[in-house]
Design an enzyme around this catalytic site. Sequence first.
Site, short mmCIF file in Angstrom:
data_model
loop_
_atom_site.label_atom_id
_atom_site.label_comp_id
_atom_site.label_asym_id
_atom_site.label_seq_id
_atom_site.Cartn_x
_atom_site.Cartn_y
_atom_site.Cartn_z
N HIS A 37 0.90 -1.17 0.00
CA HIS A 37 0.00 0.00 0.00
C HIS A 37 0.94 1.22 0.00
CE1 HIS A 37 -3.31 2.62 1.15
NE2 HIS A 37 -4.17 1.61 1.05
N TYR A 42 2.00 2.42 5.24
CA TYR A 42 2.12 1.02 5.66
C TYR A 42 3.50 0.40 5.40
CZ TYR A 42 -2.94 1.31 6.08
OH TYR A 42 -4.20 1.67 6.46
N TYR A 67 3.87 6.78 -3.00
CA TYR A 67 3.00 7.88 -3.40
C TYR A 67 3.84 9.15 -3.53
CZ TYR A 67 -1.69 5.80 -2.50
OH TYR A 67 -2.85 5.07 -2.54
N GLU A 140 -0.56 5.94 -12.33
CA GLU A 140 -1.81 6.06 -13.09
C GLU A 140 -2.06 7.49 -13.54
OE1 GLU A 140 -5.02 4.45 -10.76
OE2 GLU A 140 -4.28 2.40 -10.95
N GLU A 229 -0.77 -3.49 -11.10
CA GLU A 229 -1.69 -3.29 -9.98
C GLU A 229 -3.07 -3.80 -10.36
OE1 GLU A 229 -1.82 0.64 -7.84
OE2 GLU A 229 -3.99 0.33 -8.03
N ALA A 235 -13.07 -0.50 -7.93
CA ALA A 235 -11.95 0.41 -8.19
C ALA A 235 -11.64 1.36 -7.02
CB ALA A 235 -12.21 1.23 -9.45
N TRP A 263 -2.96 -5.42 -5.38
CA TRP A 263 -3.14 -4.33 -4.40
C TRP A 263 -4.04 -4.82 -3.28
CZ3 TRP A 263 -0.94 0.40 -4.07
CH2 TRP A 263 -1.54 1.35 -3.22
N ASP A 269 -8.65 -1.26 6.64
CA ASP A 269 -10.01 -1.78 6.66
C ASP A 269 -10.70 -1.51 5.34
OD1 ASP A 269 -12.33 -2.89 7.47
OD2 ASP A 269 -12.92 -1.26 8.83
N GLU A 270 -10.29 -2.22 4.31
CA GLU A 270 -10.90 -2.14 2.98
C GLU A 270 -10.69 -3.52 2.34
OE1 GLU A 270 -8.83 1.08 0.96
OE2 GLU A 270 -6.98 -0.06 0.77
C1 IDC Z 1 -6.38 3.47 -2.75
C2 IDC Z 1 -6.23 2.83 -1.37
C3 IDC Z 1 -7.00 3.64 -0.36
C4 IDC Z 1 -6.52 5.10 -0.42
C5 IDC Z 1 -6.67 5.63 -1.85
C6 IDC Z 1 -6.14 7.05 -2.02
O1 IDC Z 1 -6.68 1.49 -1.44
O2 IDC Z 1 -6.80 3.11 0.95
O3 IDC Z 1 -7.34 5.88 0.43
O4 IDC Z 1 -5.94 4.80 -2.73
O5 IDC Z 1 -4.79 7.11 -1.74
C7 IDC Z 1 -5.75 2.75 -7.72
C8 IDC Z 1 -4.55 3.39 -7.15
C9 IDC Z 1 -4.40 3.06 -5.67
C10 IDC Z 1 -5.76 3.00 -5.00
C11 IDC Z 1 -6.54 1.84 -5.60
C12 IDC Z 1 -7.89 1.56 -4.93
O6 IDC Z 1 -3.37 3.11 -7.85
O7 IDC Z 1 -3.58 4.04 -5.08
O8 IDC Z 1 -5.54 2.76 -3.62
N1 IDC Z 1 -6.70 2.10 -7.03
O9 IDC Z 1 -8.74 2.66 -5.05
N2 IDC Z 1 -6.11 2.75 -9.00
C13 IDC Z 1 -7.30 2.13 -9.12
C14 IDC Z 1 -7.69 1.69 -7.87
#
Ligand code: IDC
Length: 304
Positions: A37, A42, A67, A140, A229, A235, A263, A269-270
């Site tokens: 993450h 994390y 990030y 992305e 990913e 999504a 991912w 908690d998701e």
């Molecule tokens: C999500 C995390 C979530 C966080 C959010 C914003 O799961 O906990 O709050 O980002 O930072 C992506 C992204 C990835 C996303 C994931 C799920 O690359 O960073 O993580 N996602 O939404 N692209 C499509 C889905």
Amino acid sequence: MIDEWHGVSYHGNLEVSDVNLIDQVGRSVVLRGMSSHGMQWYPQFARCESILTTKQAGANVFRIAMYTEEGGYLTNRAVIKDVIRAVDDTLMHDMYAIVDWHILYDNDPLSHMKEARIFFDNISKHYKDSPGVIYEICNEPNGTEVTWSKNVKPYAQKIIPYIRNNSPDSIVLVGCPNWSQDVDICAADPLEFDNIMYTLHFYAGTHGDELRSKCKKAIEMGAPIFASEWGTSAADGNGGVFLNESDVWLNFLDKHHISWCNWSLADRDETSAALLPSAPPDSWTETNLSQSGQYVLSKLSGII
Ligand code: IDC
């Protein structure tokens, strides 16, 4: 399909041949593993024992999601320490490590061009002698204004030479517009570098046939694809989990020898998180796996 675990010491430097990965002696390679993450949140699951447990389930790659925004690299350079440690721990386990410049709400990779250039120059210098390090230069790209020809391709054309100058043989993963879904657009106007792959991102509860068709079209046009990913959830990282839909996706990836990272390896908690809340840092076991974690770890051996 792989029936035996092989890592960096066996495969060495990877190469892109046609649309797939091959190793130093021309054997076909498929990488499978987990993505961290956000490293700013994390890091405790992106280190030694935690990565090793995924290896024991069959993983030969680990993706380190750094990030840029949301408290990541741009405002918190200290995150690099955890990134380096995660890469080192991954390499120590003889696994491939993906260094991911995780842009998200900063839609356009060009918006932090200067920082990206310095970061990739330094990190590729640091790991210049490590065949196990793979560079993912923009997670992305997204937003209606952000296109392949005007934003993402020019960004890649500027960043890749910095990496190649230090680490000439490394594999570079390039994100596609529209949250790394428009692989067909990149395929129609490819980058002129060797050993490049385009990333396909999907979430099983949201994306299906339409995205697979785009991917098939890109492959037919000769684009090498890496699913760096994907999630079993929708999504937004939540909902589901969608295991039947995930089965369809994994069969598709397997059929096309596409490498993947799931991912995410975290206890948030998701539903997309592989670990249940309050999993012990670095020493979790099977009992800490979420429904998604159980499913994904069972798929890591490559025997689907
Ligand atoms: C999500 C995390 C979530 C966080 C959010 C914003 O799961 O906990 O709050 O980002 O930072 C992506 C992204 C990835 C996303 C994931 C799920 O690359 O960073 O993580 N996602 O939404 N692209 C499509 C889905």
